[in-house]
Design a protein around this motif. Structure first.
Motif, mmCIF file in Angstrom:
data_model
loop_
_atom_site.group_PDB
_atom_site.id
_atom_site.type_symbol
_atom_site.label_atom_id
_atom_site.label_comp_id
_atom_site.label_asym_id
_atom_site.label_seq_id
_atom_site.Cartn_x
_atom_site.Cartn_y
_atom_site.Cartn_z
ATOM 1 N N LEU A 224 0.788 -1.228 0.000
ATOM 2 C CA LEU A 224 0.000 0.000 0.000
ATOM 3 C C LEU A 224 0.817 1.273 0.000
ATOM 4 C CD1 LEU A 224 -2.583 -0.978 2.784
ATOM 5 C CD2 LEU A 224 -2.825 -1.277 0.309
ATOM 6 N N SER A 225 1.937 1.233 0.712
ATOM 7 C CA SER A 225 2.688 2.469 0.884
ATOM 8 C C SER A 225 4.184 2.219 0.872
ATOM 9 C CB SER A 225 2.312 3.139 2.208
ATOM 10 O OG SER A 225 3.217 4.203 2.475
ATOM 11 N N GLY A 226 4.911 3.069 0.153
ATOM 12 C CA GLY A 226 6.352 2.972 0.138
ATOM 13 C C GLY A 226 7.022 3.930 1.096
ATOM 14 N N GLU A 227 6.337 5.064 1.370
ATOM 15 C CA GLU A 227 7.011 6.097 2.168
ATOM 16 C C GLU A 227 6.070 7.054 2.874
ATOM 17 O OE1 GLU A 227 9.425 8.076 -0.765
ATOM 18 O OE2 GLU A 227 7.705 9.082 -1.673
ATOM 19 N N HIS A 228 4.788 6.992 2.584
ATOM 20 C CA HIS A 228 3.846 7.902 3.241
ATOM 21 C C HIS A 228 3.270 7.311 4.512
ATOM 22 C CE1 HIS A 228 2.841 10.151 -0.792
ATOM 23 N NE2 HIS A 228 4.088 10.294 -0.411
ATOM 24 N N GLY A 229 3.184 5.988 4.559
ATOM 25 C CA GLY A 229 2.573 5.336 5.701
ATOM 26 C C GLY A 229 1.082 5.129 5.504
ATOM 27 N N ILE A 230 0.428 4.734 6.579
ATOM 28 C CA ILE A 230 -0.971 4.297 6.524
ATOM 29 C C ILE A 230 -1.926 5.330 7.105
ATOM 30 C CG2 ILE A 230 -2.567 2.484 7.268
ATOM 31 C CD1 ILE A 230 -0.387 1.618 5.190
ATOM 32 N N GLY A 231 -1.641 5.773 8.324
ATOM 33 C CA GLY A 231 -2.470 6.792 8.975
ATOM 34 C C GLY A 231 -3.929 6.396 9.020
ATOM 35 N N LEU A 232 -4.782 7.358 8.670
ATOM 36 C CA LEU A 232 -6.213 7.091 8.559
ATOM 37 C C LEU A 232 -6.553 6.633 7.157
ATOM 38 C CD1 LEU A 232 -7.616 10.392 10.140
ATOM 39 C CD2 LEU A 232 -7.904 8.070 11.083
ATOM 40 N N ALA A 233 -5.830 7.194 6.191
ATOM 41 C CA ALA A 233 -6.223 7.096 4.790
ATOM 42 C C ALA A 233 -6.251 5.655 4.285
ATOM 43 C CB ALA A 233 -5.278 7.940 3.935
ATOM 44 N N LYS A 234 -5.266 4.851 4.696
ATOM 45 C CA LYS A 234 -5.187 3.514 4.114
ATOM 46 C C LYS A 234 -5.477 2.405 5.115
ATOM 47 C CE LYS A 234 -1.617 5.168 1.890
ATOM 48 N NZ LYS A 234 -0.367 5.338 1.102
ATOM 49 N N ARG A 235 -5.912 2.829 6.302
ATOM 50 C CA ARG A 235 -6.130 1.871 7.376
ATOM 51 C C ARG A 235 -7.095 0.753 6.965
ATOM 52 N NH1 ARG A 235 -9.374 3.387 12.510
ATOM 53 N NH2 ARG A 235 -8.803 1.670 13.877
ATOM 54 N N GLU A 236 -8.157 1.127 6.282
ATOM 55 C CA GLU A 236 -9.176 0.125 5.930
ATOM 56 C C GLU A 236 -8.654 -0.917 4.938
ATOM 57 O OE1 GLU A 236 -12.373 1.349 3.167
ATOM 58 O OE2 GLU A 236 -11.487 3.355 3.261
ATOM 59 N N MET B 172 -5.577 -2.243 5.112
ATOM 60 C CA MET B 172 -4.535 -3.064 5.724
ATOM 61 C C MET B 172 -4.828 -4.568 5.631
ATOM 62 S SD MET B 172 -1.819 -1.458 6.879
ATOM 63 C CE MET B 172 -1.132 -1.930 8.481
ATOM 64 N N PRO B 173 -6.081 -4.992 5.866
ATOM 65 C CA PRO B 173 -6.351 -6.437 5.774
ATOM 66 C C PRO B 173 -6.148 -7.010 4.372
ATOM 67 C CG PRO B 173 -8.085 -5.322 7.002
ATOM 68 C CD PRO B 173 -7.241 -4.251 6.370
ATOM 69 N N ARG B 174 -6.073 -6.125 3.376
ATOM 70 C CA ARG B 174 -5.794 -6.620 2.042
ATOM 71 C C ARG B 174 -4.298 -6.836 1.845
ATOM 72 N NH1 ARG B 174 -9.143 -3.453 -2.552
ATOM 73 N NH2 ARG B 174 -10.725 -2.994 -0.993
ATOM 74 N N ALA B 175 -3.512 -5.980 2.491
ATOM 75 C CA ALA B 175 -2.059 -6.037 2.290
ATOM 76 C C ALA B 175 -1.398 -7.043 3.224
ATOM 77 C CB ALA B 175 -1.451 -4.659 2.509
ATOM 78 N N LEU B 176 -1.996 -7.272 4.368
ATOM 79 C CA LEU B 176 -1.375 -8.122 5.383
ATOM 80 C C LEU B 176 -2.337 -9.216 5.786
ATOM 81 C CD1 LEU B 176 0.026 -5.177 7.492
ATOM 82 C CD2 LEU B 176 1.426 -6.863 6.296
ATOM 83 N N ASP B 177 -1.801 -10.400 6.084
ATOM 84 C CA ASP B 177 -2.704 -11.464 6.494
ATOM 85 C C ASP B 177 -3.160 -11.236 7.936
ATOM 86 O OD1 ASP B 177 -0.827 -12.850 8.270
ATOM 87 O OD2 ASP B 177 0.143 -13.590 6.449
ATOM 88 N N ALA B 178 -4.208 -11.934 8.291
ATOM 89 C CA ALA B 178 -4.849 -11.690 9.591
ATOM 90 C C ALA B 178 -3.888 -11.945 10.749
ATOM 91 C CB ALA B 178 -6.096 -12.571 9.727
ATOM 92 N N HIS B 179 -3.006 -12.936 10.594
ATOM 93 C CA HIS B 179 -2.068 -13.241 11.674
ATOM 94 C C HIS B 179 -1.007 -12.156 11.840
ATOM 95 C CE1 HIS B 179 -3.042 -17.828 11.665
ATOM 96 N NE2 HIS B 179 -3.896 -17.128 12.376
ATOM 97 N N ALA B 180 -0.517 -11.643 10.713
ATOM 98 C CA ALA B 180 0.467 -10.558 10.796
ATOM 99 C C ALA B 180 -0.162 -9.350 11.486
ATOM 100 C CB ALA B 180 0.984 -10.196 9.410
ATOM 101 N N LEU B 181 -1.407 -9.048 11.112
ATOM 102 C CA LEU B 181 -2.103 -7.932 11.754
ATOM 103 C C LEU B 181 -2.301 -8.193 13.244
ATOM 104 C CD1 LEU B 181 -4.773 -6.941 9.085
ATOM 105 C CD2 LEU B 181 -3.013 -5.449 10.062
#
Lengths: 454, 454
Positions: B409-421, B423-432
């Motif tokens: 999702l992000s190379g350098e801006h991070g997640i914050g509020l904008a991409k939080r929703e 996260m479950p697409r980018a990371l598996d449930a266990h990593a989260l």
């Protein structure tokens, strides 16, 4: 003794030739290069991620210690199963799954031998940076466990700088992936670097995506001798303060040179200290780079600076350097090999301090190693019981010096059993408490490599 | 509303001019470059580590959200105090505490402006790698929070690769130090890299030891134009597959070129796509390095390859590139700027996919950015409400494409509020789950930047 129920479950997961409880065989999987030893109750040889998931489930259910094992080349006791239980030897998970030259990545199983990987990468003109002395025998998984380095780290980084993504099974049973096969990523907490250097105490790694670097077309090896260790140490600081990064900057003190000459013959000079400096680059840029390094190597106390002539001389220099560690063991079967690290500018002080400690305790101590990272192998060489007793005090003083010089206990070997008691000196109580808190989350039952690191 | 008891405690720690509950002033500390906004109940301006320790103690005692703030230049809403509470603006903790040229480190407080640090380092011929577009305004602490990058990361790494040690206060009140001022270290879990990119959700950083790099003596800027984005993307893969690393490898698509020409004038060509390539080195090695890069830049679809002539042309190229992000905002006040990252070899597919998404949703989408890391700024530019509605779907599809291409999702801006929703697409449930478990240990009361990242 493994509970019968646990053994039965293991037998359901692992074929007869992938599971052993034979004490004679278990013995072989109970030691490492620290010369510590303990016999596990069983050894298993997983061949798939799924088997590792099952293994952790069984370990948790039966509260059995699980000790991941690469090839046991580490020097800290990190792979010695001191609490018994099950050793998971990853030697059969040794496939290079993918080499992607365009993206400069390789995806490997943890049991791949470092040297085999380099061979597989060579046709692509790529390499993986970590190059510990044990590279022909040690595994990538072991490199990840202890954040292995080697001479090349001065330019290309250690293991932590060269792993992009991992697949792993945490001690709490959760299988997960972390990281991405990209050189940048800012998506959540960095679990990849958290696992690198965690010595199998948080999770068992089942797959690694490695960052590769392009092989330079050419390389030149220089040897510089100095009147004493102080002059050499100052040259190291000068070399590292200018823009051209050497791809190796190894230091050997006078004692080491004497020993190395026994192995390397006349190619090894006798001097107060020597630097072996390697510079890599493209054919048309290399001469200028060598000049820049040579300029920095010159200075007060330089005796001789020469570009190694021919492959034989280069090979002799490196053979001598690489043979040092085993050679020292012959000299002192109970040698204590520390891989302390200090800021580069403090290397002269570190070397001077080891000299003072050696004199105070009437104990042979030699220094060599990766000076460009400030990562020196300080070898204490007790030859009898009296010297061994004094070595304990000398070691204690060495760590005090290292901490005072803003350094730390280990640059590339890790902590394991050997340096565990010194952790409170290197880290404050709160940092240790936070590490323990992380450990408790990944491995709430404390089954992964108990008694190590923390 | 801050409880009176909490306010009284804050007043004991912070002088009158270092604490404000005035809504007008609080308002100013409640937004960032995401154009999201929320008003905190108080703003404090710590000037010491000890004050930050007290601040966290008060926050915990009164269960008040604590949001660390650099200069609010981030684009994800990570510094917006959506849950109210106290904003800790680090703008007054802005001292460069130490520059140690021999060890290539700087020790700084988190509020130091990135650009000010570079100015302080220049006389030592050193620099700190992260160079986001906002460098003249953004703080080192903010760079650490979101793992900031910039063009130079392609050769010198992003923030995570260039922080050696941290002093911080965890959400559980524990003040600690982690890391060492050395380029190697294998002493326990890597808490430094865990904090980098954690967006103030684990701990408040009060001091950072930064890894510096030597400034190259010379630099050359190339511009290469291609018939279309696909040809340019393939050139990126070729450049990254050979051994000479450029120190910038920026991509601009045709739409960007049209916009940039407005800012940069005739120095900006019109073409299907352009690469701005920067190569640094020493005077005597640079020409060969430029040749190597130029060879790789050539290939099918190349229109023109030129070394930028004179400082004015170089400045115009960079001014255009750096002005793009704000320029796009003028075009579309509601632009969505994503900084997705994919393996370099997949950049052509990513660009092609964004074209397809743009066509499907009849929505202007432009791509530019740090192509050498596979880190593209995909800008969705809705101009009215209908396009805004379609942009939501387009974004959704973009993230799907990125994940399918093995990116994130992000190379350098991070997640914050904008991409939080997402996260479950980018990371598996266990990593989260493991990330959440780590969060719960560092910040058991959930007071640090609640509602962000996870």
């Amino acid at each position: 003794m493994l509970p019968a129920a646990a053994l039965a479950e293991l037998q359901r997961v692992f074929a007869a030739d992938a599971l052993s409880t034979d004490p004679a065989e278990c013995l072989v999987y109970g030691y490492d290069n620290s010369r510590r030893q303990a016999t596990p109750d069983a050894v298993v040889f997983p061949t798939s991620h799924e088997q590792v998931v099952e293994l952790v489930r069984i370990g948790r259910e039966h509260r059995q210690p699980l000790v991941a094992r690469g090839r046991g080349t580490n020097t800290t006791g990190a792979s010695v199963p001191t609490a018994g239980g099950i050793v998971a030897s990853f030697e059969r998970m040794n496939r290079v799954l993918r080499i992607d030259a365009d993206d400069r990545i390789a995806v490997v199983e943890p049991g791949v031998i470092n040297g085999d990987l380099q061979v597989a990468l060579a046709p692509h003109r790529l390499f993986w940076a970590p190059d510990p002395t044990s590279a022909p025998f040690c595994s990538v998984g072991g490199n990840i466990a202890c954040n292995a380095g080697g001479p090349r780290a001065v330019k290309y980084g250690a293991t932590r700088d060269n792993v992009l993504a991992l697949r792993a099974v945490a001690g709490n049973g959760m299988a997960f992936r972390c990281g991405t096969p990209t050189t940048k990523g800012s998506t959540g907490y960095d679990l990849v670097r958290l696992l690198v250097g965690s010595e199998g105490t948080l999770a068992l790694v089942t797959e690694a995506t490695l960052k590769l670097a392009p092989l330079a077309s050419a390389k030149r090896t220089l040897r510089a001798t100095y009147v004493d260790v102080g002059a050499a140490a100052k040259a190291v600081a000068r070399i590292m303060a200018q823009p051209v990064a050497p791809c190796a900057l190894e230091f050997l003190d006078d004692e080491c040179l004497r020993l190395a000459r026994g192995h390397g013959g006349d190619a090894i000079p006798l001097a107060g200290a020597m630097l072996v400096i390697e510079v890599d680059g493209e054919a048309d840029t290399l001469p200028a780079a060598v000049d820049a390094i040579a300029r920095a190597a010159r200075g007060e106390g330089l005796e001789d600076l020469a570009v190694a002539e021919g492959e034989a001389e280069v090979a002799a220099l490196w053979a001598a350097r690489k043979a040092l560690s085993p050679a020292l063991r012959t000299l002192s079967p109970n040698k204590i090999n520390e891989d302390v690290v200090v800021p580069v500018s403090r290397v002269p002080e570190l070397v001077a301090a080891t000299r003072a400690i050696a004199a105070k305790h009437a104990l042979p101590i030699v220094c060599f190693g990766h000076a460009g990272n400030g990562n020196l192998h300080v070898n204490l060489l007790p030859r009898d019981e009296a010297e061994q007793a004094r070595a304990t005090h000398a070691l204690d003083e060495l760590f005090d010096v290292v901490i005072r010089l803003d350094g730390t206990l280990s640059g590339e070997h890790g902590i394991g059993l050997a340096k565990r008691e010194f952790m409170p000196r290197a880290l404050d109580a709160h940092a240790l408490a936070l590490m323990r808190a992380v450990k408790a989350q990944f491995d709430p039952d404390g089954i992964l490599n108990p008694g190590k690191l923390l």
